[in-house]
Design a protein around this motif. Structure first.
Motif, PDB file in Angstrom:
ATOM      1  N   ILE A  20       4.217 -13.163 -24.421  1.00  0.00           N
ATOM      2  CA  ILE A  20       4.544 -12.834 -23.033  1.00  0.00           C
ATOM      3  C   ILE A  20       5.844 -13.536 -22.667  1.00  0.00           C
ATOM      4  O   ILE A  20       6.004 -14.727 -22.922  1.00  0.00           O
ATOM      5  CB  ILE A  20       3.431 -13.280 -22.063  1.00  0.00           C
ATOM      6  CG1 ILE A  20       2.115 -12.560 -22.398  1.00  0.00           C
ATOM      7  CG2 ILE A  20       3.832 -13.025 -20.622  1.00  0.00           C
ATOM      8  CD1 ILE A  20       0.946 -13.026 -21.562  1.00  0.00           C
ATOM      9  N   ILE A  21       6.760 -12.806 -22.118  1.00  0.00           N
ATOM     10  CA  ILE A  21       8.019 -13.388 -21.657  1.00  0.00           C
ATOM     11  C   ILE A  21       8.114 -13.171 -20.153  1.00  0.00           C
ATOM     12  O   ILE A  21       7.978 -12.040 -19.673  1.00  0.00           O
ATOM     13  CB  ILE A  21       9.234 -12.745 -22.352  1.00  0.00           C
ATOM     14  CG1 ILE A  21       9.163 -12.977 -23.877  1.00  0.00           C
ATOM     15  CG2 ILE A  21      10.545 -13.305 -21.786  1.00  0.00           C
ATOM     16  CD1 ILE A  21      10.266 -12.280 -24.630  1.00  0.00           C
ATOM     17  N   GLY A  22       8.348 -14.243 -19.403  1.00  0.00           N
ATOM     18  CA  GLY A  22       8.426 -14.137 -17.952  1.00  0.00           C
ATOM     19  C   GLY A  22       9.785 -14.551 -17.439  1.00  0.00           C
ATOM     20  O   GLY A  22      10.460 -15.405 -18.026  1.00  0.00           O
ATOM     21  N   LYS A  23      10.186 -13.960 -16.345  1.00  0.00           N
ATOM     22  CA  LYS A  23      11.454 -14.309 -15.703  1.00  0.00           C
ATOM     23  C   LYS A  23      11.254 -14.265 -14.201  1.00  0.00           C
ATOM     24  O   LYS A  23      10.704 -13.294 -13.673  1.00  0.00           O
ATOM     25  CB  LYS A  23      12.551 -13.327 -16.122  1.00  0.00           C
ATOM     26  CG  LYS A  23      13.906 -13.607 -15.481  1.00  0.00           C
ATOM     27  CD  LYS A  23      14.933 -12.568 -15.899  1.00  0.00           C
ATOM     28  CE  LYS A  23      16.278 -12.834 -15.229  1.00  0.00           C
ATOM     29  NZ  LYS A  23      17.279 -11.795 -15.582  1.00  0.00           N
ATOM     30  N   ARG A  24      11.685 -15.305 -13.509  1.00  0.00           N
ATOM     31  CA  ARG A  24      11.545 -15.370 -12.057  1.00  0.00           C
ATOM     32  C   ARG A  24      12.837 -14.917 -11.378  1.00  0.00           C
ATOM     33  O   ARG A  24      13.907 -15.468 -11.628  1.00  0.00           O
ATOM     34  CB  ARG A  24      11.209 -16.791 -11.608  1.00  0.00           C
ATOM     35  CG  ARG A  24      10.957 -16.916 -10.112  1.00  0.00           C
ATOM     36  CD  ARG A  24      10.568 -18.336  -9.746  1.00  0.00           C
ATOM     37  NE  ARG A  24       9.325 -18.726 -10.375  1.00  0.00           N
ATOM     38  CZ  ARG A  24       8.125 -18.449  -9.885  1.00  0.00           C
ATOM     39  NH1 ARG A  24       8.015 -17.740  -8.776  1.00  0.00           N
ATOM     40  NH2 ARG A  24       7.041 -18.858 -10.510  1.00  0.00           N
ATOM     41  N   ASN A  25      12.708 -13.893 -10.542  1.00  0.00           N
ATOM     42  CA  ASN A  25      13.844 -13.416  -9.752  1.00  0.00           C
ATOM     43  C   ASN A  25      13.619 -13.829  -8.299  1.00  0.00           C
ATOM     44  O   ASN A  25      12.654 -13.377  -7.662  1.00  0.00           O
ATOM     45  CB  ASN A  25      13.973 -11.896  -9.840  1.00  0.00           C
ATOM     46  CG  ASN A  25      14.390 -11.442 -11.231  1.00  0.00           C
ATOM     47  OD1 ASN A  25      15.060 -12.184 -11.944  1.00  0.00           O
ATOM     48  ND2 ASN A  25      13.988 -10.239 -11.606  1.00  0.00           N
ATOM     49  N   ALA A  26      14.470 -14.666  -7.791  1.00  0.00           N
ATOM     50  CA  ALA A  26      14.317 -15.159  -6.416  1.00  0.00           C
ATOM     51  C   ALA A  26      14.597 -14.055  -5.407  1.00  0.00           C
ATOM     52  O   ALA A  26      15.510 -13.240  -5.586  1.00  0.00           O
ATOM     53  CB  ALA A  26      15.254 -16.335  -6.185  1.00  0.00           C
TER      54      ALA A  26
END
Length: 245
Positions: A20-26
């Protein structure tokens, strides 16, 4: 906003999670508004704001939950409003009456400013969806409640209960509806569902008997109460006091 990519490896019909790869976009002001969506919701937003900002009463002064030691004008108003708006509902459904009201000091989330009162005022004071419940309380529960109020030394809103503490904060006098408490009697206490379920450590409210959910949100009853009156002018009184000498 959180974006997640899931990779799945396959062997025939058997699938298993590989990684699983996650990325947070504000979410910031830099995000562009979708003009079509904005145009679609604009009339609804304007209608809601018009309803919220319509004047329904007037506050004679500014009221804060910090304006008293053990009882405050805003807390007294809220507890009294719960009794006034809910007792007829409870009586109609059960042929019984509410004996007293207990709310929590921390549940008051805003001041009421002097001047116009709108529906938005009620949302600011009570932003939560807490509903009124009426719980039957027996003698030991009532004693636990009084001990709790005396030990916390905080302006938890009450109505129809008069509690006087001595200089050392022991209980000097406790009355419900102007009468001495009969610890063999069952008292019907109006509160909210959060407190009934142990919120603010008020575990004594839980009853093994039937609890009555009035399905009446405190925020809504405040709006109904504001519409019923012309001017809001509650006061600090002697319902919960500490004798210092």
């Amino acid at each position: 906003m959180f974006v997640m990519a899931v990779f799945i490896t396959a062997c025939k019909q058997d699938y298993s999670l590989d990684k699983i790869i996650g990325k947070r976009n504000a979410i910031t002001d830099s995000l562009k508004t979708n003009a079509k969506i904005e145009a679609y919701i604009k009339p609804y937003r304007e209608s809601v704001n018009k309803d919220l900002d319509s004047v329904i009463a007037f506050a004679a002064d500014t009221y804060s939950k910090n304006d008293g030691e053990l009882n405050t004008a805003i807390g007294n108003f809220m507890a009294d409003a719960v009794f006034e708006m809910c007792n007829p509902v409870f009586e109609k459904r059960t042929k019984q009456t509410i004996d007293m009201v207990l709310l929590n000091h921390g549940g008051i989330r805003s001041i009421i400013s002097k001047g116009d009162i709108t529906s938005r005022t009620a949302y600011e004071v009570m932003p939560f969806d807490n509903s009124v419940v009426v719980t039957p309380m027996k003698g030991q529960q009532i004693k636990d409640m009084l001990s709790f109020l005396a030990s916390k030394k905080r302006a938890h809103p009450i109505s129809k209960l008069k509690l006087t503490l001595s200089q050392d904060y022991s209980i000097k006098e406790a009355l419900i509806n102007g009468s001495e408490i009969d610890y063999e009697k069952i008292y019907h206490v109006a509160t909210n569902d959060y407190l009934y379920n142990g919120g603010s450590r008020m575990h004594f409210l839980k009853s093994k008997d039937t609890v009555y959910d009035l399905d009446y949100k405190i925020r809504n009853l405040l709006i109904d109460y504001f519409k019923k009156i012309d001017t809001l002018q509650p006061s600090i009184d002697d319902r919960f006091t500490h004798q210092k000498d």
